[in-house]
Write a protein that holds these residues in place. Structure first.
Motif, PDB file in Angstrom:
ATOM      1  N   LEU A 198       0.827  -1.216   0.000  1.00 15.00           N
ATOM      2  CA  LEU A 198       0.000   0.000   0.000  1.00 15.00           C
ATOM      3  C   LEU A 198       0.856   1.259   0.000  1.00 15.00           C
ATOM      4  N   GLN A 199       1.958   1.234   0.745  1.00 16.22           N
ATOM      5  CA  GLN A 199       2.807   2.424   0.847  1.00 16.22           C
ATOM      6  C   GLN A 199       3.368   2.809  -0.514  1.00 16.22           C
ATOM      7  N   GLU A 200       3.847   1.810  -1.261  1.00 20.10           N
ATOM      8  CA  GLU A 200       4.404   2.093  -2.583  1.00 20.10           C
ATOM      9  C   GLU A 200       3.345   2.621  -3.533  1.00 20.10           C
ATOM     10  N   LEU A 201       2.134   2.034  -3.467  1.00 18.86           N
ATOM     11  CA  LEU A 201       1.055   2.508  -4.342  1.00 18.86           C
ATOM     12  C   LEU A 201       0.646   3.935  -3.988  1.00 18.86           C
ATOM     13  N   ASN A 202       0.598   4.227  -2.686  1.00 20.60           N
ATOM     14  CA  ASN A 202       0.274   5.594  -2.263  1.00 20.60           C
ATOM     15  C   ASN A 202       1.310   6.583  -2.784  1.00 20.60           C
ATOM     16  N   GLU A 203       2.579   6.188  -2.688  1.00 15.86           N
ATOM     17  CA  GLU A 203       3.639   7.073  -3.162  1.00 15.86           C
ATOM     18  C   GLU A 203       3.567   7.243  -4.668  1.00 15.86           C
ATOM     19  N   SER A 204       3.246   6.167  -5.384  1.00 16.73           N
ATOM     20  CA  SER A 204       3.123   6.260  -6.838  1.00 16.73           C
ATOM     21  C   SER A 204       1.967   7.160  -7.236  1.00 16.73           C
ATOM     22  N   LEU A 205       0.832   6.986  -6.547  1.00 19.03           N
ATOM     23  CA  LEU A 205      -0.321   7.849  -6.827  1.00 19.03           C
ATOM     24  C   LEU A 205       0.001   9.300  -6.498  1.00 19.03           C
ATOM     25  N   ALA A 206       0.638   9.537  -5.332  1.00 22.53           N
ATOM     26  CA  ALA A 206       0.971  10.908  -4.929  1.00 22.53           C
ATOM     27  C   ALA A 206       1.916  11.550  -5.941  1.00 22.53           C
ATOM     28  N   LYS A 207       2.881  10.774  -6.434  1.00 22.20           N
ATOM     29  CA  LYS A 207       3.820  11.330  -7.403  1.00 22.20           C
ATOM     30  C   LYS A 207       3.095  11.800  -8.655  1.00 22.20           C
ATOM     31  N   GLN A 208       2.164  10.991  -9.121  1.00 23.72           N
ATOM     32  CA  GLN A 208       1.409  11.403 -10.307  1.00 23.72           C
ATOM     33  C   GLN A 208       0.552  12.632 -10.014  1.00 23.72           C
ATOM     34  N   LEU A 209      -0.023  12.660  -8.816  1.00 22.97           N
ATOM     35  CA  LEU A 209      -0.846  13.827  -8.459  1.00 22.97           C
ATOM     36  C   LEU A 209      -0.011  15.092  -8.439  1.00 22.97           C
ATOM     37  N   VAL A 228      -8.638  18.191 -12.674  1.00 27.91           N
ATOM     38  CA  VAL A 228      -9.863  18.019 -11.880  1.00 27.91           C
ATOM     39  C   VAL A 228      -9.845  16.670 -11.171  1.00 27.91           C
ATOM     40  N   THR A 229      -9.376  15.621 -11.861  1.00 26.93           N
ATOM     41  CA  THR A 229      -9.267  14.292 -11.254  1.00 26.93           C
ATOM     42  C   THR A 229      -8.363  14.328 -10.025  1.00 26.93           C
ATOM     43  N   ALA A 230      -7.218  14.997 -10.168  1.00 27.50           N
ATOM     44  CA  ALA A 230      -6.289  15.102  -9.042  1.00 27.50           C
ATOM     45  C   ALA A 230      -6.939  15.814  -7.864  1.00 27.50           C
ATOM     46  N   VAL A 231      -7.666  16.897  -8.143  1.00 23.40           N
ATOM     47  CA  VAL A 231      -8.318  17.643  -7.066  1.00 23.40           C
ATOM     48  C   VAL A 231      -9.381  16.782  -6.387  1.00 23.40           C
ATOM     49  N   ARG A 232     -10.140  15.995  -7.161  1.00 23.89           N
ATOM     50  CA  ARG A 232     -11.162  15.118  -6.572  1.00 23.89           C
ATOM     51  C   ARG A 232     -10.528  14.080  -5.647  1.00 23.89           C
ATOM     52  N   ILE A 233      -9.416  13.494  -6.074  1.00 24.88           N
ATOM     53  CA  ILE A 233      -8.734  12.506  -5.225  1.00 24.88           C
ATOM     54  C   ILE A 233      -8.234  13.161  -3.940  1.00 24.88           C
ATOM     55  N   ILE A 234      -7.677  14.357  -4.081  1.00 28.99           N
ATOM     56  CA  ILE A 234      -7.180  15.075  -2.890  1.00 28.99           C
ATOM     57  C   ILE A 234      -8.319  15.359  -1.925  1.00 28.99           C
ATOM     58  N   GLU A 235      -9.488  15.748  -2.452  1.00 31.48           N
ATOM     59  CA  GLU A 235     -10.629  16.035  -1.589  1.00 31.48           C
ATOM     60  C   GLU A 235     -11.131  14.767  -0.896  1.00 31.48           C
ATOM     61  N   ARG A 236     -11.122  13.615  -1.604  1.00 30.76           N
ATOM     62  CA  ARG A 236     -11.507  12.353  -0.953  1.00 30.76           C
ATOM     63  C   ARG A 236     -10.607  12.067   0.240  1.00 30.76           C
TER      64      ARG A 236
END
Length: 753
Positions: A198-209, A228-236
């Motif tokens: 999970l940690q690696e996936l979170n870091e990969s997602l964060a890097k793309q964001l 907009v997609t990035a902002v929606r993920i951040i708000e979640r």
């Protein structure tokens, strides 16, 4: 008597129990007596006694019947209340009996509850095992889900990847929460290890964001979907953080993520990136101008993108336009401070001041029509603090001062060389001598003051003060250069060839500077020249005038050396020759403007008068007879009259001339009766208070007929009437030194004659 006593003993307990009744009865009796005395105060009124008695009897009967009715209703209510209390007491007793029976029944069943506790524990364990069995498929499929999420991230299907990621995180967090709830902390490490991907996936997602946020200004123009997609993920993630923080029972590892704060940081870093780190070589001159122009263009362009596009892609509570505006403002403030740490030239300092104080708030930048009214930097404070502005202004003034000094020094060197040219100085349209020096100096100072006015009034005032200081220093250096030129001329009067003409040009230049200084002041209503600068101008004028008078004196010297003499006394043309020299110089003086021309005439006349008197007093000629005295008086009258008429013809009024002293001195010499000398001398020293005893003593010697007694009386009178120079008096005698009379020579051990 006995009955009344018993009645009193019987009534007393009632009175003690009901004191209000006794009081009321007394009041009633008093009121009745008062009423009866008012009704039956005449005997004839007693006839109606029966009528009143019947009426009162009826009233008493009515009152008693109402009292009985009221008491009866109260008694009935009390009876009903007592009955209800009796019924309630019976019901309470019945309930107590039932509760006692229930208590004994529970005590009999206590042994059976022990078996139920074991059953409850088994049921809870069964429920937990059922829950575990239910999530086992999800747990076993975690690594498969990890692979799916990774594929989604690589395909930039961020929303789907984030949904799967949230589900796995929720599964992990639920398991960890249950372990925490049951105190099984030792098992948490195993769970964390199992869900380590999970940690690696979170870091990969964060890097793309953050890559998307870093390219947000470009994406909102080209393809805002990713942003907009990035902002929606951040708000979640922010909502999950808020929920977990509110519950505050168990906080899973990695929480809170704080991705919204990270969003602001990445966005601010993107906006304040390389553009605010100008190369050192661009910190001066044209390079700095280009750098500031590029900043201005980029900031306005990017804020327009934020205002028109990015605002629509983020929630309103992000205040994205205000955040971006504040980011640029703070970054610019720090960036300008970094640039100011460099050793900027005056152009660089001016550019920074103009850009920070004028351009930044102008319609060309933060006041741009496309940004208003949403963008308002007035609430963010100044781009440069008042202390920094003042410090920068002072640095700018020092740079300008060095430049002005260099230009003035160069101008002075050129001016000095021109004095030695083989041709006369240039003239204006009226024929007055002049040079380009005043125009060059005033244009240079005025341009710097006008340029400073484009920034702030304080900078303009600083430049104005600096300009006056530099002009004052320049006049001092010009005066020294003029003195050096005079020394070279003394060594060889043929060098410079047009020495007098250039001295006259210097006087005209000085007058032009004096008339132009007031125009430098920023405030048109205030045209006063500072006292120190006016003093420097006066010293400059005095120096040039002094050199001219020295030149005049050199030409007059040969004639003055022949005064007085027997040849002069018998009628020579010495004064005529002096007049020719003066007339020649007066023609030269006509090439200066009138105020200076009048000054030169007055100073020349004073010089001639003082030299004439000096020759008369220092090389004294003693009259041997009355005829010689008359001849001397006649010569003095002719010379003084000729000189006075000459200066009057040149335009100098009699009131401005010092030759009147020659006429006054002649009167002392022409006085026939020496006994009246004390009175005449008193009038003479009153008019010319700088006359000394030596001057008067020399005049008495010239007469040749003054006895020691008269001389003593005259000198005693002068001692009794000391004179004080009045304000504005032009001294003439104080500059004339007379020879000290020789003391009689005495032999040793001898007596003086």
């Amino acid at each position: 008597m006995g009955m009344s006593a018993e009645g009193e003993r019987a009534a007393s307990p009632t009175d003690e129990e009901w004191p209000e009744a006794e009081k009321a009865e007394k009041l009633a009796r008093g009121a009745a007596l008062k009423w009866a005395s008012g009704v039956f105060y005449r005997p004839e009124k007693l006839e109606g006694l029966g009528h009143y008695q019947r009426r009162e009897t009826q009233r008493n009967s009515s009152i008693q019947s109402r009292l009985k009715s009221t008491v009866q209703s109260y008694l009935e209510g009390i009876s009903a209340g007592l009955e209800q209390l009796r019924s309630a007491a019976q019901e309470v007793q019945s309930v107590c009996q039932d509760l006692g029976a229930a208590r004994w029944a529970l005590l009999d069943s206590a042994d059976h509850f022990q078996g139920l506790q074991q059953m409850r524990e088994l049921m809870e364990e069964h429920v937990q095992l059922a829950s575990v069995v239910q999530v086992l498929p999800q747990i076993f499929s975690v690594h498969e889900v990890f692979s799916q999420i990774l594929q989604l991230l690589r395909g930039q299907h961020l929303l789907e990847a984030h949904v799967e990621l949230m589900m796995v995180e929720q599964l992990r967090d639920d398991i960890l929460s249950q372990l925490h709830l049951h105190g099984l902390s030792s098992a948490q490490a195993t769970v964390l290890s199992y869900f380590g991907g999970l940690q690696e996936l979170n870091e990969s997602l964060a890097k793309q964001l953050w890559d998307i946020v870093g390219s947000s200004l470009r994406l909102v123009r080209e393809d805002p979907v990713l942003f907009v997609t990035a902002v929606r993920i951040i708000e979640r993630e922010e909502k999950i953080d808020d929920t977990l923080l509110l519950e505050a029972t168990f906080l899973p590892p990695g929480r809170p993520k704080g991705w919204r704060q990270k969003f602001y940081q990445v966005l601010q870093h993107t906006m304040t990136g390389a553009r605010f780190h100008a190369p050192r070589m661009d910190a001066e001159g044209p390079g700095l101008a280009r750098h500031l122009a590029a900043l201005q263009k980029d900031i306005v362009s990017e804020l327009c993108v934020v205002k028109d596009l990015m605002v629509q892609c983020v929630p309103a509570h992000y205040n994205i336009l205000s955040v971006c505006t504040a980011t640029y403002h703070q970054a610019l403030s720090s960036h300008l401070q970094e640039i100011l740490r460099e050793d900027l030239d005056k152009q660089g300092l001016f550019l920074l001041l103009e850009w920070a104080l004028r351009v930044y708030h102008s319609p060309e930048m933060m006041g741009h029509p496309d940004l208003l009214p949403e963008v308002d930097v007035s609430a963010l404070g100044p781009l440069m603090s008042s202390e920094l502005v003042d410090q920068t202004e002072r640095r700018y003034v020092m740079k300008v001062k060095a430049s002005v000094f260099e230009w003035m020094q160069r101008t002075l060197e050129v001016e000095f060389k021109e004095w030695f040219r083989e041709e006369e100085p240039e003239t204006d349209h009226q024929g007055f001598f002049q040079s380009a020096l005043p125009a060059i100096v005033m244009q240079m100072l005025n341009e710097n003051i006008q340029v400073a006015s484009l920034i702030t009034n304080s900078l303009q005032q600083k430049i104005y003060n600096m300009a006056l200081e530099e002009l004052e220093a320049f006049l001092g250096r010009l005066r020294e250069a003029l003195g050096q030129c005079g020394k070279e001329h003394q060594q060889d009067r043929a060098v410079p060839k047009y020495y007098i003409s250039y001295l006259l040009a210097v006087l005209n230049n000085n007058l032009a500077l004096s008339n132009s200084v007031s125009s430098l002041h920023p405030n048109t209503a205030c045209r006063e020249v500072p006292a120190s600068l006016q003093a420097a101008l006066d010293r400059m004028q005095k120096k040039a005038t002094q050199l001219l008078l020295e030149e005049l004196l050199l030409d007059l010297q040969p004639f003055c050396l022949q005064l007085p003499s027997r040849k002069w006394l018998s009628g020579s043309q010495l004064v005529g020759s002096i007049c020719e020299v003066i007339d020649k110089y007066a023609k030269d003086f006509s090439r200066v403007r009138k105020p200076v021309f009048t000054l030169l005439l007055a100073e020349s006349e004073l010089l001639v008068a003082s030299q004439y008197l000096r020759a008369l007093l220092q090389r004294k000629m003693v009259c041997k007879s009355r005829e010689e005295r008359g001849q001397l008086c006649h010569r003095l009258l002719q010379d003084a009259t000729q000189l006075r008429e000459l200066f009057c013809g040149l335009g100098l009024e009699r009131s401005q001339q010092s030759l009147e002293a020659v006429f006054a001195l002649r009167e002392l010499i022409c006085l026939k009766d020496p006994a009246l000398l004390s009175l005449e001398v008193l009038g003479f020293i009153t008019k010319y208070p700088d006359v000394s005893d030596e001057h008067i003593s020399t005049l008495l010697d010239i007469r040749g007929d003054v006895s020691k007694e008269v001389r003593h009386v005259v000198l005693e009178m002068m001692a009794q009437h000391p004179q004080v120079l009045p304000e504005g008096y032009r001294p003439i005698f104080s500059t004339i030194l007379v020879p000290v009379p020789e003391l009689p020579f005495c032999l040793r051990k001898g007596k003086c004659a």
